[in-house]
Design a protein around this motif. Sequence first.
Motif, mmCIF file in Angstrom:
data_model
loop_
_atom_site.group_PDB
_atom_site.id
_atom_site.type_symbol
_atom_site.label_atom_id
_atom_site.label_comp_id
_atom_site.label_asym_id
_atom_site.label_seq_id
_atom_site.Cartn_x
_atom_site.Cartn_y
_atom_site.Cartn_z
ATOM 1 N N VAL A 173 -0.254 29.931 5.080
ATOM 2 C CA VAL A 173 -0.605 29.937 6.494
ATOM 3 C C VAL A 173 0.389 30.822 7.233
ATOM 4 O O VAL A 173 1.595 30.558 7.229
ATOM 5 N N ASP A 174 -0.119 31.861 7.868
ATOM 6 C CA ASP A 174 0.761 32.812 8.554
ATOM 7 C C ASP A 174 1.152 32.261 9.930
ATOM 8 O O ASP A 174 0.793 32.804 10.979
ATOM 9 N N HIS A 175 1.894 31.169 9.897
ATOM 10 C CA HIS A 175 2.336 30.516 11.128
ATOM 11 C C HIS A 175 3.435 29.524 10.765
ATOM 12 O O HIS A 175 3.697 29.265 9.588
ATOM 13 N N TYR A 176 4.100 28.972 11.809
ATOM 14 C CA TYR A 176 5.121 27.953 11.563
ATOM 15 C C TYR A 176 4.548 26.541 11.650
ATOM 16 O O TYR A 176 5.277 25.551 11.508
ATOM 17 N N MET A 177 3.229 26.437 11.885
ATOM 18 C CA MET A 177 2.574 25.130 11.940
ATOM 19 C C MET A 177 1.113 25.307 11.542
ATOM 20 O O MET A 177 0.619 26.434 11.403
ATOM 21 N N CYS A 178 0.421 24.196 11.353
ATOM 22 C CA CYS A 178 -1.005 24.241 11.058
ATOM 23 C C CYS A 178 -1.769 24.354 12.370
ATOM 24 O O CYS A 178 -1.972 23.361 13.073
ATOM 25 N N ASP A 179 -2.169 25.563 12.699
ATOM 26 C CA ASP A 179 -2.894 25.836 13.932
ATOM 27 C C ASP A 179 -4.294 26.331 13.584
ATOM 28 O O ASP A 179 -4.575 26.702 12.439
ATOM 29 N N ILE A 180 -5.155 26.364 14.570
ATOM 30 C CA ILE A 180 -6.568 26.655 14.328
ATOM 31 C C ILE A 180 -6.787 28.047 13.758
ATOM 32 O O ILE A 180 -7.364 28.218 12.673
ATOM 33 N N LEU A 181 -6.345 29.061 14.469
ATOM 34 C CA LEU A 181 -6.658 30.438 14.077
ATOM 35 C C LEU A 181 -6.060 30.845 12.730
ATOM 36 O O LEU A 181 -6.749 31.483 11.922
ATOM 37 N N PRO A 182 -4.787 30.520 12.428
ATOM 38 C CA PRO A 182 -4.261 30.867 11.099
ATOM 39 C C PRO A 182 -5.009 30.182 9.966
ATOM 40 O O PRO A 182 -5.183 30.771 8.886
ATOM 41 N N LEU A 183 -5.481 28.949 10.192
ATOM 42 C CA LEU A 183 -6.228 28.247 9.148
ATOM 43 C C LEU A 183 -7.612 28.868 8.953
ATOM 44 O O LEU A 183 -8.106 28.935 7.822
ATOM 45 N N LEU A 184 -8.218 29.311 10.037
ATOM 46 C CA LEU A 184 -9.535 29.939 9.920
ATOM 47 C C LEU A 184 -9.475 31.201 9.068
ATOM 48 O O LEU A 184 -10.451 31.545 8.383
ATOM 49 N N GLU A 185 -8.344 31.893 9.086
ATOM 50 C CA GLU A 185 -8.195 33.115 8.291
ATOM 51 C C GLU A 185 -8.195 32.837 6.790
ATOM 52 O O GLU A 185 -8.433 33.740 5.989
ATOM 53 N N LEU A 186 -7.934 31.591 6.405
ATOM 54 C CA LEU A 186 -7.879 31.232 4.986
ATOM 55 C C LEU A 186 -9.210 30.719 4.451
ATOM 56 O O LEU A 186 -9.323 30.432 3.258
ATOM 57 N N SER A 187 -10.198 30.586 5.301
ATOM 58 C CA SER A 187 -11.473 30.006 4.892
ATOM 59 C C SER A 187 -12.285 30.967 4.030
ATOM 60 O O SER A 187 -12.350 32.165 4.298
#
Length: 310
Positions: A173-187
Motif C-alpha cells: 500500500v503506497d501510503h502510511y495507513m489503509c486509506d481508500i484510494l491507495p487500496l483501490l490501486e491494488l484491486s
Amino acid sequence: MAAENSSVTEFILAGLTDQPGLQSPLFFLFLGFYMFTVVGNLGLITLIGLNSHLHTPMYFFLFNLSFIDFCYSTVITPKMLVSFVSMKNIISYAGCMTQLFFFLFFVVSESFILSAMAYDRYVAICKPLVYTVTMSPQVCLLLLLGVYGMGFAGAVAHTACMVRLTFCAHSRVDHYMCDILPLLELSCTSTRVNELVVFIVVGIDIGVPTVTIFISYALILSSIFCIRSTEGRFKAFRTCSSHIIAVALFFGSGAFMYLRPSSLLPMNQGKVSSLFYTTVVPMLNPVIYSLRNKDVKRALKKTLGKRSFS
C-alpha cells in the motif's frame, strides 16, 4: 481473517518516505506531534469534565471534537510511527479494514461536529435570547447522534465496498495507513462502484457540513457588521477566523485528497496532503478552540490551583 474474495491476507504499508536519512527525524517529529495531540485533547476533555461552568452546548461539542481528534489520531499515528523504525510495516487484512473503518468513522464525524459547532455559534450570536431553548440538552444530544450516525454510515459504505474487492498478490500500500484510494490501486477487479461511492459519499460528507458552516458564518458576519463597537467586532472576527482556519485546513485537504481524479495528483503528494487532516488538525484544534479561550484558561488555573492545595 481475510475476506473470501481476496487472495491477500496482509498488506505492507509503504510509509511516508523510503529515504533512510529521514526515518529517524520523522519518527521523533511525528512522535512529538502525537504526544502533543494526546496531551492537548485529553487535557481539554478533562478540563471540560471537571469544571461545571464549561458544561454548555459550545463546550459539549468541543468535548466531542477533542474525543474524535484523539481517537482518529490514535487510529493512524502509532502505525505510521512503526514504518519509521521497521524494515516492513505489515498489517493484516482484517487490521487494515478495521483501521479504514475507524479512520473514516472519526473523520466523517469530525466534519459534522464542525458544522454543529458552527450552528451553535450562529444561534449564540444571532439569536442570543432563545439560545438556551434552541440549544437545549435534548437538541445537542440529537445533533451529536446525527454526527456519529453520519460517521457510521460513511464508514460502513466505504468499508463494505472495499471488502467486496479482490486484491492482487502485490500488496504494498503506497501510503502510511489503509486509506481508500491507495487500496483501490491494488484491486484486481473493477473499482467503478467504489469510485462512485467515494465521489457521492465524500461529496455529501464534505459538501453538507461546508454549506452549513458557510451559511452559519455568513449570517454571523452579517450580525457582526451590525455591532457598533470596534472592539466587539474585532473579538467576533477573531473567534470566527480561528474556526474558519481549522475548517479550511480540514475540508480543504480532504477535498484535495478525495475529490480529484487520481491521475492529477501523484500519491506521494496525496500523502503529504492527508497529513493535514490526520496529524496537523488534531494537534492544532486544542490550541485554536481552547487555549486562546478565557473560560478554558480560567478553568485550567482553577483546576491546577485545586491540585496544588490538595
